[in-house]
Design an enzyme around this catalytic site. Sequence first.
Site, mmCIF file in Angstrom:
data_model
loop_
_atom_site.group_PDB
_atom_site.id
_atom_site.type_symbol
_atom_site.label_atom_id
_atom_site.label_comp_id
_atom_site.label_asym_id
_atom_site.label_seq_id
_atom_site.Cartn_x
_atom_site.Cartn_y
_atom_site.Cartn_z
ATOM 1 N N ASN A 1 44.588 49.193 39.799
ATOM 2 C CA ASN A 1 44.602 50.665 39.960
ATOM 3 C C ASN A 1 45.729 51.084 40.907
ATOM 4 O OD1 ASN A 1 42.301 52.274 38.597
ATOM 5 N ND2 ASN A 1 41.360 50.358 39.213
ATOM 6 N N HIS B 1 35.482 55.115 39.925
ATOM 7 C CA HIS B 1 34.286 54.326 39.597
ATOM 8 C C HIS B 1 34.310 54.009 38.103
ATOM 9 C CE1 HIS B 1 30.263 52.731 40.047
ATOM 10 N NE2 HIS B 1 29.940 53.366 38.956
HETATM 11 C C1 GRF Z 1 38.042 48.582 39.245
HETATM 12 O O1 GRF Z 1 37.217 48.187 38.172
HETATM 13 C C2 GRF Z 1 37.531 49.874 39.814
HETATM 14 O O2 GRF Z 1 36.906 50.707 38.873
HETATM 15 C C3 GRF Z 1 36.494 49.416 40.776
HETATM 16 O O3 GRF Z 1 36.984 48.212 41.326
HETATM 17 C C4 GRF Z 1 37.896 47.629 40.422
HETATM 18 C C5 GRF Z 1 39.198 47.465 41.157
HETATM 19 O O4 GRF Z 1 40.087 46.801 40.375
HETATM 20 N N1 GRF Z 1 36.304 50.413 41.799
HETATM 21 P P1 GRF Z 1 41.619 46.703 40.884
HETATM 22 O O5 GRF Z 1 41.579 46.048 42.256
HETATM 23 O O6 GRF Z 1 42.163 48.091 40.946
HETATM 24 O O7 GRF Z 1 42.278 45.848 39.848
#
Ligand code: GRF
Length: 200
Positions: A14, A110
């Site tokens: 993300n 989320h």
């Molecule tokens: C993602 O699935 C997000 O929805 C959740 O934690 C995960 C983080 O993944 N909050 P990344 O570290 O961004 O790859």
Amino acid sequence: MLRVLVCVSGGGTNLQAIIDAEKAGNLGDTKIVRVISNNPGAYALERAKAAGIEGVCVSSKEYEKREEFHKALLAAINEAKPDLIVLAGFLVVIPKEVISTYRNRIINIHPSLIPSFCGTGYYGLKVHEAALERGVKITGATVHFVDEGTDTGPIILQKAVEVKEGDTPKELQLRVMQEAEWVILPAAIKLIADGKVTLG
Ligand code: GRF
């Protein structure tokens, strides 16, 4: 210029979506000023470094008392003078002093359509396992403001994703990330940067 601080704990996909959106000029008048991780081994810190963004680790393991960790976390946040704090897979319960200091300036991604599959115990793969267990045909992701509750703050954006026959939790998690999370998190930051988000 909206000063954005991103808090991470894991792979940072993300965070990467936000970095890529900023590079492509799709994040509005925004600058990612710091990345904070509670996990020194988080690959997200490598992604920050590769993008020339300052990465800071504040790990609870370095502090005897929880309050000391909370103080250190708030200090590391304050130092960056952020206008917006983005929780991108940050597996730390946000201390109330951070929430009160940055009221309505903290957002979270989320991996479900809140109010489904959210709240205490619903994080990472567990969210997708619960969705498959329940047999929902549509799931997705939500960006919301962070308040004192768990996944309870006002919703900013949501995006639906189809659950496919025979999906494993991992396959569903990846589709939700690709089709929803990596789209709506940068989009929410741009809406805020453009002054288009108001709280009723
Ligand atoms: C993602 O699935 C997000 O929805 C959740 O934690 C995960 C983080 O993944 N909050 P990344 O570290 O961004 O790859």
